[in-house]
Motif scaffolding. Structure first.
Motif, PDB file in Angstrom:
ATOM      1  N   LYS A  37      43.816  39.689  46.574  1.00  0.00           N
ATOM      2  CA  LYS A  37      42.508  39.067  45.686  1.00  0.00           C
ATOM      3  C   LYS A  37      41.895  40.089  46.071  1.00  0.00           C
ATOM      4  O   LYS A  37      40.596  39.551  46.643  1.00  0.00           O
ATOM      5  N   ILE A  39      39.368  42.578  43.905  1.00  0.00           N
ATOM      6  CA  ILE A  39      39.471  42.851  42.308  1.00  0.00           C
ATOM      7  C   ILE A  39      39.150  44.871  41.748  1.00  0.00           C
ATOM      8  O   ILE A  39      38.366  44.980  42.326  1.00  0.00           O
ATOM      9  N   GLU A  76      43.477  34.918  37.677  1.00  0.00           N
ATOM     10  CA  GLU A  76      43.137  34.956  38.340  1.00  0.00           C
ATOM     11  C   GLU A  76      41.454  35.943  38.112  1.00  0.00           C
ATOM     12  O   GLU A  76      40.550  35.923  38.517  1.00  0.00           O
ATOM     13  N   ASN A  79      38.479  34.338  37.049  1.00  0.00           N
ATOM     14  CA  ASN A  79      37.876  33.674  37.857  1.00  0.00           C
ATOM     15  C   ASN A  79      36.955  34.204  38.393  1.00  0.00           C
ATOM     16  O   ASN A  79      35.794  33.467  38.983  1.00  0.00           O
ATOM     17  N   ALA A  80      37.571  35.456  39.129  1.00  0.00           N
ATOM     18  CA  ALA A  80      36.746  36.250  39.971  1.00  0.00           C
ATOM     19  C   ALA A  80      35.138  36.882  39.596  1.00  0.00           C
ATOM     20  O   ALA A  80      34.583  36.835  39.439  1.00  0.00           O
ATOM     21  N   GLN A 184      35.901  29.052  34.433  1.00  0.00           N
ATOM     22  CA  GLN A 184      37.005  28.781  35.929  1.00  0.00           C
ATOM     23  C   GLN A 184      38.327  27.944  35.021  1.00  0.00           C
ATOM     24  O   GLN A 184      38.042  27.594  34.554  1.00  0.00           O
TER      25      GLN A 184
END
Length: 214
Positions: A37, A39, A76, A79-80, A184
């Motif tokens: 988690k 990036i 993911e 999303n970040a 998202q």
């Protein structure tokens, strides 16, 4: 004129090896980011995986790795990358989900632009998702196909888009929409053509995190 086939062959081999190495590095960075988690070089990883999407999937198959991991990584990371801009938008928020999550006895009718309008009958998860949409300021769209996304973006012009779909379709939609609006996404936990499912708690929690109520 003598054509240097041997030289051309060597160049092709070296070029292929370089591309393969770059792809492995991108997949490694993406997998690390996905697992930890945290990036790392998100735009570079997304660019390489978008460009070499099919070879990346093929590598996964060769090494008996589920190919959806490529889509998961990209979802993911997107999303970040989009989170701050998504949170900053306080209105005109769209949540777009697939019609395959509807109950077989659903009585909702399909609008040619906006898809199905949930009646809140309580027979499927959309009842609970709709309540969360009302609470957190999203307009719910239940669509029968990807072409409806373009119609919604053109006609209703939402400022942000929250998607629910199977891994590859969600990844593709987020890739196409992210240059236009912040995005998202939450992937389905069970995909297919009907009787699909999503973790409703994950959907509601992401809506909550992206709202003013946090």
């Amino acid at each position: 004129m003598i054509i240097p086939y041997e030289f051309i062959g060597k160049v092709a081999v070296y070029f292929s090896l370089i591309i393969f190495l770059i792809l492995l590095i991108a997949m490694g960075l993406g997998a690390y980011s996905f697992k930890k988690k945290k990036i790392i070089f998100p735009n570079v990883v997304l660019f390489i995986l978008d460009l070499l999407y099919s070879p990346a999937k093929q590598i996964c198959r060769i090494f008996s790795i589920r190919s959806t991991i490529i889509d998961e990584i990209q979802i993911e990371i997107r999303n970040a990358v989009n989170l701050d801009k998504f949170i900053a938008q306080k209105k005109d928020k769209a949540l777009i989900g697939p019609q395959c999550m509807r109950h077989p006895e659903c009585k909702a009718r399909c609008d040619p632009i906006r898809g199905y309008k949930c009646l809140g009958c309580g027979k499927c998860d959309y009842t609970f998702i709709k309540k969360a949409c009302d609470k957190y300021g999203y307009k719910l769209y239940i669509i029968p196909g990807g072409s409806f996304v373009k119609k919604i973006m053109k006609v209703d012009k939402p400022k942000v888009a929250f998607g629910i779909a199977c891994f590859n379709e969600l990844n593709e939609s987020m890739r196409d929409l992210s240059p236009i609006v912040p995005v998202q996404g939450v992937p389905l936990t069970r995909d297919g053509c009907f009787n699909t499912a999503v973790n409703v708690d994950d959907v509601v929690e992401k809506m909550r995190l992206c709202s003013d109520d946090v």
